[in-house]
Enzyme design. Sequence first.
Site, PDB file in Angstrom:
ATOM      1  N   ASP A  76       0.800  16.806  -0.187  1.00 46.25           N
ATOM      2  CA  ASP A  76       0.299  16.078  -1.356  1.00 46.25           C
ATOM      3  C   ASP A  76       1.266  16.300  -2.523  1.00 46.25           C
ATOM      4  O   ASP A  76       1.736  17.420  -2.759  1.00 46.25           O
ATOM      5  CB  ASP A  76      -1.112  16.580  -1.722  1.00 46.25           C
ATOM      6  CG  ASP A  76      -1.834  15.621  -2.644  1.00 46.25           C
ATOM      7  OD1 ASP A  76      -2.803  14.993  -2.210  1.00 46.25           O
ATOM      8  OD2 ASP A  76      -1.401  15.495  -3.819  1.00 46.25           O
TER       9      ASP A  76
ATOM     10  N   GLY B 272     -14.683   8.901  -5.041  1.00 52.31           N
ATOM     11  CA  GLY B 272     -13.534   9.411  -5.789  1.00 52.31           C
ATOM     12  C   GLY B 272     -12.194   9.084  -5.154  1.00 52.31           C
ATOM     13  O   GLY B 272     -11.171   9.672  -5.512  1.00 52.31           O
TER      14      GLY B 272
ATOM     15  N   HIS C 164      -3.105   0.546   8.681  1.00 51.47           N
ATOM     16  CA  HIS C 164      -3.827   0.493   7.404  1.00 51.47           C
ATOM     17  C   HIS C 164      -5.323   0.383   7.647  1.00 51.47           C
ATOM     18  O   HIS C 164      -5.819  -0.653   8.096  1.00 51.47           O
ATOM     19  CB  HIS C 164      -3.345  -0.682   6.555  1.00 51.47           C
ATOM     20  CG  HIS C 164      -4.005  -0.735   5.218  1.00 51.47           C
ATOM     21  ND1 HIS C 164      -3.608   0.064   4.164  1.00 51.47           N
ATOM     22  CD2 HIS C 164      -5.068  -1.432   4.772  1.00 51.47           C
ATOM     23  CE1 HIS C 164      -4.387  -0.165   3.126  1.00 51.47           C
ATOM     24  NE2 HIS C 164      -5.282  -1.067   3.472  1.00 51.47           N
TER      25      HIS C 164
ATOM     26  N   HIS D 171      -7.280   8.758   4.459  1.00 53.36           N
ATOM     27  CA  HIS D 171      -6.528  10.005   4.576  1.00 53.36           C
ATOM     28  C   HIS D 171      -7.467  11.191   4.597  1.00 53.36           C
ATOM     29  O   HIS D 171      -8.543  11.161   3.999  1.00 53.36           O
ATOM     30  CB  HIS D 171      -5.499  10.155   3.442  1.00 53.36           C
ATOM     31  CG  HIS D 171      -6.057   9.963   2.076  1.00 53.36           C
ATOM     32  ND1 HIS D 171      -6.290   8.718   1.531  1.00 53.36           N
ATOM     33  CD2 HIS D 171      -6.436  10.864   1.122  1.00 53.36           C
ATOM     34  CE1 HIS D 171      -6.780   8.860   0.314  1.00 53.36           C
ATOM     35  NE2 HIS D 171      -6.891  10.154   0.036  1.00 53.36           N
TER      36      HIS D 171
ATOM     37  N   ASN E 153     -12.192  11.456   0.758  1.00 53.79           N
ATOM     38  CA  ASN E 153     -12.825  10.686  -0.307  1.00 53.79           C
ATOM     39  C   ASN E 153     -12.878   9.236   0.156  1.00 53.79           C
ATOM     40  O   ASN E 153     -11.847   8.673   0.543  1.00 53.79           O
ATOM     41  CB  ASN E 153     -12.008  10.810  -1.598  1.00 53.79           C
ATOM     42  CG  ASN E 153     -11.966  12.237  -2.109  1.00 53.79           C
ATOM     43  OD1 ASN E 153     -12.936  12.966  -2.004  1.00 53.79           O
ATOM     44  ND2 ASN E 153     -10.827  12.642  -2.660  1.00 53.79           N
TER      45      ASN E 153
ATOM     46  N   HIS F 133      -7.532  15.052   3.434  1.00 53.16           N
ATOM     47  CA  HIS F 133      -6.877  16.154   2.721  1.00 53.16           C
ATOM     48  C   HIS F 133      -7.104  17.427   3.549  1.00 53.16           C
ATOM     49  O   HIS F 133      -8.233  17.697   3.989  1.00 53.16           O
ATOM     50  CB  HIS F 133      -7.544  16.403   1.359  1.00 53.16           C
ATOM     51  CG  HIS F 133      -7.397  15.299   0.370  1.00 53.16           C
ATOM     52  ND1 HIS F 133      -6.508  15.369  -0.681  1.00 53.16           N
ATOM     53  CD2 HIS F 133      -8.026  14.111   0.246  1.00 53.16           C
ATOM     54  CE1 HIS F 133      -6.615  14.270  -1.414  1.00 53.16           C
ATOM     55  NE2 HIS F 133      -7.531  13.488  -0.874  1.00 53.16           N
TER      56      HIS F 133
ATOM     57  N   CYS G  14       0.968   3.100   3.367  1.00 51.99           N
ATOM     58  CA  CYS G  14       1.686   2.292   4.377  1.00 51.99           C
ATOM     59  C   CYS G  14       3.189   2.402   4.138  1.00 51.99           C
ATOM     60  O   CYS G  14       3.966   2.517   5.087  1.00 51.99           O
ATOM     61  CB  CYS G  14       1.270   0.830   4.307  1.00 51.99           C
ATOM     62  SG  CYS G  14      -0.314   0.453   5.064  1.00 51.99           S
TER      63      CYS G  14
ATOM     64  N   CYS H 205       0.860  -1.197   0.000  1.00 54.95           N
ATOM     65  CA  CYS H 205       0.000   0.000   0.000  1.00 54.95           C
ATOM     66  C   CYS H 205       0.895   1.246   0.000  1.00 54.95           C
ATOM     67  O   CYS H 205       1.821   1.356   0.806  1.00 54.95           O
ATOM     68  CB  CYS H 205      -0.899  -0.024   1.232  1.00 54.95           C
ATOM     69  SG  CYS H 205      -1.664   1.558   1.613  1.00 54.95           S
TER      70      CYS H 205
END
Length: 112
Positions: free
Chosen positions: A30, A92, A46, A99, A86, A101, A7, A4
């Site tokens: 980002d 999306g 995870h 996570h 998301n 944003h 991860c 991942c």
Amino acid sequence: MSNCLFCRIARGEIPCRKVYEDDEIIAFHDINPAASVHFLMIPKAHIVSLQEVDETHGALLGKMLTLAPRLAKEQGLDNGFRTIMNSGVGGGQEVFHLHIHILGGGRLPSMA
Ligand code: AMP
Ligand code: ZN
């Protein structure tokens, strides 16, 4: 989750521009920012998305949300910021490790 992406970032196997780290959480810029400040906050554990959380994740999610304004301020977002999560294909989501944003700076477009 050995392969991942997030991860691997959490384990330090893939470099990131780190904003914050503790034993449970890491935040990093980002790679493809949508605003002048745009970083992601992830749990080191995870978790696929908000679709997979249950009450056992409450303390961790609360910690992430309460950390968000502090990190936003440290990144210069004195005037406010946007948080986006998301969740799942329908939401999306592209990286399937939960996570948040956190973005801002300048004027963001309004959202539907
Ligand atoms: P989402 O669509 O919510 O799954 O968003 C995934 C985000 O991860 C996108 O904004 C990507 O630009 C970002 N991203 C993908 N790879 C990396 C990376 N190696 N380092 C930092 N951010 C990344
Ligand atoms: Zn992961």
